[in-house]
Enzyme design. Structure first.
Site, PDB file in Angstrom:
ATOM      1  N   ARG A  29       0.772  -1.113  -0.058  1.00 16.38           N
ATOM      2  CA  ARG A  29      -0.002   0.006   0.188  1.00 16.38           C
ATOM      3  C   ARG A  29       0.961   1.273   0.080  1.00 16.38           C
ATOM      4  NH1 ARG A  29      -5.359  -0.949   3.659  1.00 16.38           N
ATOM      5  NH2 ARG A  29      -6.454  -2.863   2.686  1.00 16.38           N
ATOM      6  N   ASP A 102      -4.346   3.482   5.037  1.00 19.67           N
ATOM      7  CA  ASP A 102      -3.048   3.572   4.026  1.00 19.67           C
ATOM      8  C   ASP A 102      -3.571   3.255   2.712  1.00 19.67           C
ATOM      9  OD1 ASP A 102      -3.668   1.092   4.633  1.00 19.67           O
ATOM     10  OD2 ASP A 102      -1.645   0.561   5.230  1.00 19.67           O
ATOM     11  N   ASP A 103      -4.934   3.253   2.617  1.00 14.54           N
ATOM     12  CA  ASP A 103      -5.735   2.905   1.205  1.00 14.54           C
ATOM     13  C   ASP A 103      -6.385   4.360   0.981  1.00 14.54           C
ATOM     14  OD1 ASP A 103      -7.706   2.649   3.116  1.00 14.54           O
ATOM     15  OD2 ASP A 103      -8.217   0.540   2.563  1.00 14.54           O
ATOM     16  N   ASP A 188     -11.885   4.825  15.417  1.00 13.72           N
ATOM     17  CA  ASP A 188     -12.661   5.858  15.037  1.00 13.72           C
ATOM     18  C   ASP A 188     -14.022   5.946  15.777  1.00 13.72           C
ATOM     19  OD1 ASP A 188     -13.649   3.386  13.674  1.00 13.72           O
ATOM     20  OD2 ASP A 188     -14.010   4.264  11.930  1.00 13.72           O
ATOM     21  N   HIS A 212     -13.726   3.322   1.181  1.00 16.74           N
ATOM     22  CA  HIS A 212     -14.501   2.278   0.305  1.00 16.74           C
ATOM     23  C   HIS A 212     -15.646   1.809   0.838  1.00 16.74           C
ATOM     24  CE1 HIS A 212     -12.590  -0.441   2.935  1.00 16.74           C
ATOM     25  NE2 HIS A 212     -11.633   0.063   2.966  1.00 16.74           N
TER      26      HIS A 212
HETATM   27  N1  UDP Z   1      -4.302  -1.876   9.932  1.00 20.88           N
HETATM   28  C1  UDP Z   1      -3.571  -2.005  11.048  1.00 20.88           C
HETATM   29  N2  UDP Z   1      -3.564  -3.098  11.397  1.00 20.88           N
HETATM   30  C2  UDP Z   1      -3.836  -4.313  11.243  1.00 20.88           C
HETATM   31  C3  UDP Z   1      -4.695  -4.140   9.961  1.00 20.88           C
HETATM   32  C4  UDP Z   1      -4.975  -2.907   9.428  1.00 20.88           C
HETATM   33  O1  UDP Z   1      -2.986  -0.818  11.388  1.00 20.88           O
HETATM   34  O2  UDP Z   1      -3.656  -5.258  11.588  1.00 20.88           O
HETATM   35  C5  UDP Z   1      -4.933  -0.792   9.233  1.00 20.88           C
HETATM   36  C6  UDP Z   1      -4.349  -0.625   7.738  1.00 20.88           C
HETATM   37  O3  UDP Z   1      -3.364   0.075   7.386  1.00 20.88           O
HETATM   38  C7  UDP Z   1      -5.477   0.383   7.241  1.00 20.88           C
HETATM   39  C8  UDP Z   1      -6.523   0.491   8.287  1.00 20.88           C
HETATM   40  O4  UDP Z   1      -6.152  -0.387   9.582  1.00 20.88           O
HETATM   41  O5  UDP Z   1      -4.858   1.798   7.299  1.00 20.88           O
HETATM   42  C9  UDP Z   1      -7.903  -0.166   7.838  1.00 20.88           C
HETATM   43  O6  UDP Z   1      -7.281  -1.518   7.467  1.00 20.88           O
HETATM   44  P1  UDP Z   1      -8.147  -2.237   6.109  1.00 20.88           P
HETATM   45  O7  UDP Z   1      -8.225  -1.196   5.094  1.00 20.88           O
HETATM   46  O8  UDP Z   1      -7.389  -3.629   5.932  1.00 20.88           O
HETATM   47  O9  UDP Z   1      -9.321  -2.731   6.676  1.00 20.88           O
HETATM   48  P2  UDP Z   1     -10.854  -1.969   6.534  1.00 20.88           P
HETATM   49  O10 UDP Z   1     -11.366  -1.623   7.757  1.00 20.88           O
HETATM   50  O11 UDP Z   1     -10.569  -0.662   5.736  1.00 20.88           O
HETATM   51  O12 UDP Z   1     -11.792  -2.863   5.820  1.00 20.88           O
HETATM   52 MN    MN Z   2      -9.758  -0.039   4.151  1.00 20.13          MN
END
Ligand code: UDP
Ligand code: MN
Length: 276
Positions: A29, A102-103, A188, A212
């Site tokens: 990423r 980071d996405d 959050d 997303h």
């Molecule tokens: N992240 C983290 N530790 C983890 C998994 C994810 O800090 O073990 C962070 C990741 O780098 C990103 C955010 O949490 O900034 C959200 O992760 P992801 O996009 O995989 O999951 P989402 O919650 O968006 O589905």
């Molecule tokens: Mn994400």
């Protein structure tokens, strides 16, 4: 002629941009961020991770911060990272704290112009919820419901320095983690609980932040320049990405290169680049 005296305008240097990442995402990423929007905010952007990584320490000019938080995706680990992001911001002299995942793609000049409309000496919690109604949880004494909104971390959100200072006695020096543990909710959501419920400052909804959790394809091309953040995700075989032409999907699956070239065509990897 007499000049009108105004408060100094907001500049990029007034903003602390923090990006949450984790060991296993560095190589997948971070490169696209470093190639695109990080180039426009190299000194203002910091990556909060959970390991030492020499390669990316070098690539970010020393802007990787090892939080020493656990690298597992649990509530405590995520609240731990947010807590370090918050404390690090407090130790700077920046006027705004803006968190991203980071996405996220951050439209840097738009973020700065957007913040310029708000006074950092007032209390501001700026972001976008991903649910249609406020979250409801049972109060500590189990006698009532607590209702509050929170800004989705994956869309990015910003806090003014004035608000962060008010949060300090409750949330600084790791106290953010304790609150997260107490209410047993993600980072959050914990942020929303502290600001909306404990401090009683409402979230200001900003539609130009995007996670997303919303379909990226509905962002209109003619409104892209106005948007502050974007994201991407792959759900089974389908990508949830911004619809934009530019670079072949083979080389740009998440569309961040194309998005960046649409906004900043002068970059050397952009097709049809024009020199400004
Ligand atoms: N992240 C983290 N530790 C983890 C998994 C994810 O800090 O073990 C962070 C990741 O780098 C990103 C955010 O949490 O900034 C959200 O992760 P992801 O996009 O995989 O999951 P989402 O919650 O968006 O589905
Ligand atoms: Mn994400």
């Amino acid at each position: 002629a007499t000049a009108t005296i105004r408060p100094p305008a907001t500049t990029l240097d007034d903003v602390f941009i923090s990006v949450k990442t984790t060991k296993s995402y560095h190589s997948s990423r971070l490169p696209i961020i470093l190639k695109t929007w990080f180039q426009l905010a190299k000194r203002q952007t910091w990556f909060f991770t959970d390991t030492d990584d020499e390669e990316f320490q070098l690539k970010t000019n020393g802007h990787m911060i090892n939080t020493n938080c656990s690298s597992s995706h649990n509530r405590k680990a995520l609240c731990c990272k947010m807590s370090v992001e918050f404390d690090t911001f407090l130790n700077t002299d920046k006027k705004w704290f803006c968190h991203f995942d980071d996405d996220n793609y951050v439209n840097v000049p738009r973020l700065v112009r957007f913040l310029a409309d708000y006074n950092p000496r007032e209390d501001w919690y700026l972001g976008k919820p991903s649910i249609q109604a406020p979250l409801e949880i049972v109060s500590k004494d189990k006698k009532s419901m607590v209702r509050f909104w929170f800004a989705t971390g994956g869309a990015g959100f910003c806090l003014s320095r004035a608000l962060a200072l008010k949060m300090m006695p409750l949330a600084s020096d790791g106290k953010f983690i304790s609150i997260g543990e107490r209410i047993r909710l993600p980072d959050d959501v914990t942020m929303g609980y502290i600001i909306e419920h404990l401090i009683k400052k409402p979230l200001t909804v900003i539609d130009e932040f995007h996670s997303h959790l919303e379909p990226m394809k509905f962002i209109r091309k003619d409104l892209i320049e106005q948007q502050i953040s974007f994201s991407y995700a792959k759900l089974k075989e389908e990508w949830n990405v911004v619809r934009i032409d530019g670079i072949d999907e083979k080389f740009d699956q998440n569309r961040f290169l194309s998005l960046h070239c649409f906004l900043f065509p002068r970059f050397n990897f952009c097709p049809n680049r024009r020199k400004k």
